[in-house]
Scaffold this active site. Sequence first.
Site, PDB file in Angstrom:
ATOM      1  N   HIS A  86       0.821  -1.221   0.000  1.00 18.82           N
ATOM      2  CA  HIS A  86       0.000   0.000   0.000  1.00 18.82           C
ATOM      3  C   HIS A  86       0.854   1.269   0.000  1.00 18.82           C
ATOM      4  CE1 HIS A  86       0.127   0.138   4.545  1.00 18.82           C
ATOM      5  NE2 HIS A  86       0.041   1.425   4.324  1.00 18.82           N
ATOM      6  N   ASP A 222       1.034  -7.595   2.547  1.00 15.96           N
ATOM      7  CA  ASP A 222       1.157  -6.182   2.177  1.00 15.96           C
ATOM      8  C   ASP A 222       2.624  -5.769   1.994  1.00 15.96           C
ATOM      9  OD1 ASP A 222       0.829  -3.480   1.818  1.00 15.96           O
ATOM     10  OD2 ASP A 222      -0.541  -3.204   3.501  1.00 15.96           O
ATOM     11  N   SER A 649       4.009   2.475   8.378  1.00 14.46           N
ATOM     12  CA  SER A 649       3.797   1.416   7.408  1.00 14.46           C
ATOM     13  C   SER A 649       5.078   1.200   6.641  1.00 14.46           C
ATOM     14  CB  SER A 649       2.687   1.796   6.446  1.00 14.46           C
ATOM     15  OG  SER A 649       1.480   1.382   6.990  1.00 14.46           O
TER      16      SER A 649
HETATM   17  N1  ARG Z   1      -4.694   0.885   7.528  1.00 13.85           N
HETATM   18  C1  ARG Z   1      -3.383   0.824   6.959  1.00 13.85           C
HETATM   19  C2  ARG Z   1      -2.721   2.230   7.022  1.00 13.85           C
HETATM   20  O1  ARG Z   1      -3.252   3.111   7.610  1.00 13.85           O
HETATM   21  C3  ARG Z   1      -3.386   0.257   5.592  1.00 13.85           C
HETATM   22  C4  ARG Z   1      -4.051   1.091   4.552  1.00 13.85           C
HETATM   23  C5  ARG Z   1      -4.025   0.562   3.157  1.00 13.85           C
HETATM   24  N2  ARG Z   1      -5.100  -0.329   2.856  1.00 13.85           N
HETATM   25  C6  ARG Z   1      -6.369   0.036   2.513  1.00 13.85           C
HETATM   26  N3  ARG Z   1      -7.247  -0.896   2.288  1.00 13.85           N
HETATM   27  N4  ARG Z   1      -6.749   1.268   2.372  1.00 13.85           N
HETATM   28  O2  ARG Z   1      -2.085   2.733   6.160  1.00 13.85           O
HETATM   29  N1  ASP Z   2      -1.285   1.691   7.859  1.00 13.41           N
HETATM   30  C1  ASP Z   2      -0.544   2.769   8.466  1.00 13.41           C
HETATM   31  C2  ASP Z   2       0.478   3.398   7.529  1.00 13.41           C
HETATM   32  O1  ASP Z   2       0.295   3.418   6.342  1.00 13.41           O
HETATM   33  C3  ASP Z   2       0.056   2.340   9.743  1.00 13.41           C
HETATM   34  C4  ASP Z   2      -0.885   2.560  10.886  1.00 13.41           C
HETATM   35  O2  ASP Z   2      -1.610   3.568  10.865  1.00 13.41           O
HETATM   36  O3  ASP Z   2      -0.844   1.759  11.787  1.00 13.41           O
HETATM   37  O4  ASP Z   2       1.439   4.013   7.944  1.00 13.41           O
END
Ligand code: ARG
Ligand code: ASP
Length: 718
Positions: A86, A222, A649
């Site tokens: 991502h 990921d 991330s």
């Molecule tokens: N929650 C994670 C972060 O904040 C992964 C986000 C990417 N994935 C998604 N389905 N949007 O970045």
């Molecule tokens: N998914 C998040 C990022 O892209 C990490 C998090 O918020 O825990 O940095």
Amino acid sequence: MKIIRISITIVLISMANLLFAGDGMWLPLLLKALNEGEMQSMGMKLTAEDIYSVNQGSLKDAIAHFGGFCTSEVISDQGLLLTNHHCGYGQIQSHSTLENNLLKDGFWAQSQDEELANPGLFARFIVRMDDVTDKILAGVTKDMDEKERQSVVDKNIEEYKGTLRLKEFHDVIIRPFYHGNQYFSFQTVTFNDVRLVGTPPESIGKFGADTDNWEWPRHTGDFSLFRIYAGPNNEPAEYAEENVPYKPKHFLPISLDGVEEGDFTMIFGFPGRTNQYLPASAVEQIVETLNPAKIEIREKALAILDEKMRADEEVRIQYASKFARIANYWKKWIGESQGLVKTKAIDKKKRFEEEFKMKNRSNPSNVSLLPQMDQLYKANESYAFTRDYFSEVASRNIELLSVSSILGRLVNRYENNGEDAYNGYLGRVKGYLKGFYKDYRPDIDQEVFAALTEMYVKNVNPMYVPDELKNIKGTKGFQMLASNLYGNSFISNEDKMMELLDLEPTAAIEKLKMDPAYMLSSAWSSMIDEKVNKPYNENKAQLDELQRKYMQAIIETFPEKRFYPDANSTMRVSYGQVNGYKPKDGVCYTPVTYLDGVIEKYVPGDYEFDVHPKLIELHESKDYGQYADTNGQVPVCFLGSNHTTGGNSGSPAIDAHGNLIGLNFDRVWEGTMSDINYDKSICRNIMVDARFVLFIIDKFAGASHLIEEMELVHPKGE
Ligand code: ARG
Ligand code: ASP
């Protein structure tokens, strides 16, 4: 400042009394003083010097800020860079078309000359960091007002930077910590030639997509691979075909021995922003007013995009990245609000504030900080609400308006700085627009416009509604307005827009200023600037000052406690253990998931839960090679109690010996309030198991040449 230092020493003494804490994002430079003992008592076999050293290669030299928004780490002596799928999503998507769809099919460069360039993407290392508090706060006195203080600080920063002789691609960043009570400088070196090496298909890299996002149990692979290229002498250089793979000062070996509950883990990266020291009144405002507003707007925009994406594969590709971005924080805010309520964050803060007041009863100026902040938060509430509403509607979700505001900046350049400045910026705007139109569907955006402007008018104080929207009535009215606007605007039409930008600046600007979308965007944003942002910023400046004083007062009031600075996109270390959790009564989560679980979630043909035939085949034949766990299964993800946030991330999960064991990519839903109120019982970070990454590269993609570049180790001697 002295006081903070003193308290750091006291902390050292009292540290032995602390329980293993998972919370905190610590400065690598201060680990020796603050954390080393605790980390070692949790099982770490390294010294603080192994993690951060200026004089010799250390772990920090393997960690790079990826594009400024994610973290990445070097995993071979040829500059191979690991980050999340991502995080590389924008790049992967930009190389994708319907015919050559890297998102859907994945991509594996068979040799280095097949690796794909990514203009604009950079990897930035930290060369060294220093406490520069004394230099930056020199001449600052207690009775200065904020403006005066800031100008002294700014002057000191400029002076300090002036004393450094930096090479090309080197820079120094100076950031306030503890809300301006301390300053640290970071010398950086930036590599601008970062190429895409490999990515699994979305069905692995984004498995579970938005349904599983922020959730445990998780089965997402990921990850994606890039490579840093350098010019002559291993120095950074702009992209050039003849650049060669960068030779890092350090790269992370990868452990094949896996993890078990209780193992020490460390996360090294660039967490973006946290707010651990807000007063209860601010948290209350987030839960009751600001989060609900942002959630409601995104919900609407997402519903429209979802319908269009499901109906048309081309739209799905075009909007995949945008949808994921909008959905991500929409879901985060929901979880955050629920978590704050569930962990009774507001009550907890209130109790803390009572204790703070009690302990400061002989210090009225400290006691008065809290009511002053409460009052200012109240006074700022309607501004804060409107600001968020406007920014969600006009800058984040209606594309036509966000592009209009970029064009507004172009016009400003001309009017404030002249033709050269205009021409300089024009190149960037054109570059941006080229990418923008590739994935733009005005018909869809028009629907979003109609729905969101209607919500704005309904929910925002009429005082802050622009004249253009004031007399529009009913859903039909907003749809008609949208249809007129999109029908007549140049901006929604790529050819017309590009033609316009080829005109002489004065002619282009004249035309732009007649464009209905441009007109609406500029009238709306100037009104917001004047009526909302101005008073908001005045209050905010006072709040910042109070927050700084409050932070200092907290540290002085509780010398036995150890406080970590809020995240500010600088390099930090978090540490914890592999740990499951209990999200609610009667439910207990174990900390590792396996490939079997991917198959359990499999929904043939589904856009979130489809599984690639090759992966099914590998699962059936149990062809796991050296990547299986002791139970004979391939692990996919695992949980830890490391304190992380957005920006973490792509951060490496590192074992007790300094080897890579996983790749951080998310947090659990129940714990997303960790940005405001970390709670050890339910805050967990989610990592892809390094063995799953290797398994996919090796067995799924057959890219064994990449495995050969890496150093695979058995630290547990298994
Ligand atoms: N929650 C994670 C972060 O904040 C992964 C986000 C990417 N994935 C998604 N389905 N949007 O970045
Ligand atoms: N998914 C998040 C990022 O892209 C990490 C998090 O918020 O825990 O940095």
